[in-house]
Design a protein around this motif. Structure first.
Motif, short mmCIF file in Angstrom:
data_model
loop_
_atom_site.label_atom_id
_atom_site.label_comp_id
_atom_site.label_asym_id
_atom_site.label_seq_id
_atom_site.Cartn_x
_atom_site.Cartn_y
_atom_site.Cartn_z
N UNK A 118 32.03 30.40 -12.93
CA UNK A 118 30.74 31.08 -12.87
C UNK A 118 30.76 32.35 -12.03
N UNK A 119 31.69 32.45 -11.08
CA UNK A 119 31.71 33.59 -10.15
C UNK A 119 31.56 34.95 -10.84
N UNK A 120 32.24 35.21 -11.97
CA UNK A 120 32.10 36.54 -12.59
C UNK A 120 30.70 36.86 -13.12
N UNK A 121 29.86 35.84 -13.30
CA UNK A 121 28.52 36.08 -13.85
C UNK A 121 27.41 35.84 -12.84
N UNK A 122 27.78 35.62 -11.59
CA UNK A 122 26.80 35.39 -10.53
C UNK A 122 26.52 36.70 -9.80
N UNK A 123 25.25 36.94 -9.54
CA UNK A 123 24.86 38.17 -8.85
C UNK A 123 23.62 37.91 -8.01
N UNK A 124 23.43 38.73 -7.01
CA UNK A 124 22.17 38.67 -6.24
C UNK A 124 21.14 39.45 -7.04
N UNK A 125 20.27 38.71 -7.69
CA UNK A 125 19.25 39.32 -8.54
C UNK A 125 17.88 38.82 -8.10
N UNK A 126 16.89 39.60 -8.42
CA UNK A 126 15.52 39.27 -8.03
C UNK A 126 15.02 38.06 -8.82
N UNK A 127 14.33 37.18 -8.14
CA UNK A 127 13.69 36.03 -8.76
C UNK A 127 12.19 36.34 -8.83
N UNK A 128 11.74 36.80 -9.99
CA UNK A 128 10.34 37.18 -10.18
C UNK A 128 9.44 35.94 -10.13
N UNK A 129 8.24 36.10 -9.63
CA UNK A 129 7.25 35.03 -9.60
C UNK A 129 6.65 34.84 -10.99
N UNK A 130 6.38 33.59 -11.34
CA UNK A 130 5.73 33.33 -12.64
C UNK A 130 4.28 33.79 -12.63
N UNK A 131 3.75 34.10 -11.45
CA UNK A 131 2.35 34.50 -11.33
C UNK A 131 2.15 36.02 -11.28
N UNK A 132 3.22 36.77 -11.38
CA UNK A 132 3.14 38.23 -11.37
C UNK A 132 3.56 38.78 -12.72
N UNK A 133 2.83 39.75 -13.27
CA UNK A 133 3.22 40.33 -14.56
C UNK A 133 4.59 41.00 -14.49
N UNK A 134 5.38 40.78 -15.53
CA UNK A 134 6.69 41.40 -15.69
C UNK A 134 6.55 42.43 -16.80
N UNK A 135 7.00 43.64 -16.55
CA UNK A 135 6.89 44.71 -17.54
C UNK A 135 8.11 44.67 -18.46
N UNK A 136 7.89 44.18 -19.67
CA UNK A 136 8.94 44.10 -20.68
C UNK A 136 9.28 45.50 -21.17
N UNK A 137 10.58 45.77 -21.27
CA UNK A 137 11.02 47.06 -21.80
C UNK A 137 11.02 47.01 -23.33
N UNK A 138 10.89 48.15 -23.99
CA UNK A 138 10.95 48.16 -25.46
C UNK A 138 12.27 47.55 -25.95
#
Length: 185
Positions: free
Chosen positions: A14-34
């Motif tokens: 798994x190491x090659x696919x693990x990264x420190x990425x943001x964990x968005x809240x399910x209660x906040x809107x996420x802006x989907x890209x086209x």
């Protein structure tokens, strides 16, 4: 040590696919890209094992990036449905597979984006096919997973025969929620 040699995934896999990425809240809107697609997976639990919920975004390049993952320890089914609806509304989830093998989510008013899956061991979409899809994404480095100890330990505890030991932290729950989300893709 014996478990490590029997694991479906090791931490090194798994190491090659693990990264420190943001964990968005399910209660906040996420802006989907086209052109972006949002998929989710949900491993249902309640008393003995937690539920695990995961959300991925991906574009036409087939790469999936985790934007949310959470363990829902001791959360009642009605509250789980409320949380699922909040995530669908705020993330714009297109499709979501839910492990409904034991029928816990039957007649709970799941949103239309939710597709219940019963792991019966037979048929085209059994546990093995979902696990294989997950493995292909890891092997091709077409997935980005968060650097979270509990999340990763519940992936690496699943054995080659797709079993997981029961512990207070879970029963391979994040493995199955990710496999379900990848299966939607």
């Amino acid at each position: 040590p014996v478990m490590a040699t029997m694991a479906f995934f090791t931490r090194e896999d798994l190491d090659p696919v693990i990264s420190r990425i943001r964990n968005y809240s399910i209660y906040q809107p996420y802006l989907k890209k086209p052109g972006e697609k949002v998929v989710a997976g949900f491993d249902v639990g309640k008393r003995r094992n937690p539920s695990h919920f995961v959300v991925f975004v991906g574009g036409e390049n087939e790469h999936l990036t985790c934007i949310h993952q959470s363990f829902w320890d001791n959360v009642e089914y009605t509250e789980q449905v409320v949380r699922i609806q909040a995530a669908i509304d705020n993330f714009g989830i297109d499709k979501m597979y839910i492990d409904n093998t034991r029928g816990e989510m039957d007649e709970r008013g799941l949103p239309r984006e939710c597709i219940p899956i019963k792991f019966t061991g037979r048929g085209e979409r059994n546990q093995g096919s979902f696990a294989t899809d997950f493995a292909k994404k890891v092997e091709k480095k077409e997935i980005t997973l968060p650097d979270d100890d509990r999340f990763l330990s519940q992936i690496t505890c699943v054995t080659n025969d797709l079993k997981a030991p029961e512990s207070p932290l879970g029963h391979g729950d994040s493995f199955w929620s990710v496999a379900l989300a990848v299966g939607v893709w």
